[in-house]
Design a protein around this motif. Sequence first.
Motif, PDB file in Angstrom:
ATOM      1  N   ASN A   1       0.865  -1.181   0.000  1.00 17.87           N
ATOM      2  CA  ASN A   1       0.000   0.000   0.000  1.00 17.87           C
ATOM      3  C   ASN A   1       0.900   1.229   0.000  1.00 17.87           C
TER       4      ASN A   1
ATOM      5  N   ILE B   1      -2.910   4.668  -2.683  1.00 12.02           N
ATOM      6  CA  ILE B   1      -3.976   5.315  -1.911  1.00 12.02           C
ATOM      7  C   ILE B   1      -3.658   6.803  -1.929  1.00 12.02           C
TER       8      ILE B   1
ATOM      9  N   ILE C   1      -9.180  -1.266   0.167  1.00 15.88           N
ATOM     10  CA  ILE C   1      -8.107  -2.177  -0.192  1.00 15.88           C
ATOM     11  C   ILE C   1      -8.662  -3.588  -0.305  1.00 15.88           C
TER      12      ILE C   1
ATOM     13  N   LYS D   1       1.036  -7.451   4.092  1.00 17.32           N
ATOM     14  CA  LYS D   1       1.203  -6.221   3.314  1.00 17.32           C
ATOM     15  C   LYS D   1       2.176  -5.292   4.020  1.00 17.32           C
TER      16      LYS D   1
ATOM     17  N   ASN E   1      -1.160  -0.982  -4.276  1.00 17.47           N
ATOM     18  CA  ASN E   1      -2.367  -0.168  -4.149  1.00 17.47           C
ATOM     19  C   ASN E   1      -1.935   1.269  -3.878  1.00 17.47           C
TER      20      ASN E   1
ATOM     21  N   ASN F   1       2.900  -1.051   4.318  1.00 19.18           N
ATOM     22  CA  ASN F   1       2.466   0.312   4.018  1.00 19.18           C
ATOM     23  C   ASN F   1       3.696   1.195   3.839  1.00 19.18           C
TER      24      ASN F   1
END
Length: 380
Positions: free
Chosen positions: A57, A85, A93, A100, A83, A102
């Motif tokens: 992410n 964001i 998500i 995952k 992803n 971040n």
Amino acid sequence: KNFSLKKRSSSLKKNISSLSKKLINSDNHILSSMKDNYKDSYKKKLIINLKKYKNINLIGIGGSALGSKAIYNFLNFKQKKINFIDNFSNIQIPSSKEKKINIIISKSGNTLETISNSNNLINQNKNIFLTENKKSYLTDLAKKLKQEVVHHNNYIGGRYSVLSEVGMLPAELMGYKPKKFRRLNQLIKNKQFMKLLIQNVSDIFFYIKKNKTNSIILNYDDRSQDLFNWYQQLVAESLGKKNKGIMPVISCMPRDNHSVMQYFLEGKKNSFYTLFFVKEKNSKKMNNNNLLNSHFYLKNKSLNDISFSQFCATEKVFKKKNIPFRSILINQRNEETLGELFTFFILETILLGMAMKINPYNQPAVELIKKDTTRFLKST
């Protein structure tokens, strides 16, 4: 292909050439990040430890995300799912049992949207914070969570940061090599590259003085949409000051042949254009069995072939109608190509700012909205 401007001023070209030498020889941190000897603030050991993660992410907004997103989509990376964001509208998500990571990016460490979007994700996954080395919300949060902080170079603004840690850390996690993107050393020694850069800046500055202030990108490549979203921020935020500037507009081709092209061809003449095309080797071909005889000319053609014919036809019509345009044709989709595009557009934008006598590095008006947003939140 460059703008076919016949009345190009030699004195203007000399002035831009002088500005380019001044810029190249200056102690400029943005330019330093574009050289192959730039030292990233993260260690290679971090990249090795993070490469095991297949789901990422990337949480940021504006320049904190657009460069990485451009790399991801232009190079059609598929080995990992990233992803992005980068707005309030897309924070859902997909659920996955895989671990995952971040990557939370904000130069100031206090960006409201980034703080808000990361709020519900930080407890679920491993976190890496990429922010300036100073006290801020994100550095305080990283300290509380005992998570790693990668330092964002405080001299490099978000929209110029794609070739610094901000863009290159995610690029390395995709398996790409920063040195392949960072091509300034080679390019400034390339006489043809510098000639084209000076010519393009001179021509655009000439058009600005003639009140042609819309830079319209006719983009024939879906995977380059985020590259031009990055370009849009770069140009608008760097040059839109003191009642001056350029308004960058992205037009999706060939779809827009059936809508705004009518305006481009016969509307108000206050724009200059960039036609952008990428040649693809594996584009889907027409099914000859389903073709009627009336359209025999489509036999064995790929969708890329058809799109390229439209690109060439647009060039021909623009030239006939004396509409100012340049064309960029990409033969190979790789890191070097993308690095050269990033470098060209950054140098072009900074030089235009210098020629227009405005500061291309700040964005004072944007700060007004940030401050008032905080005031509204505190009062409700």
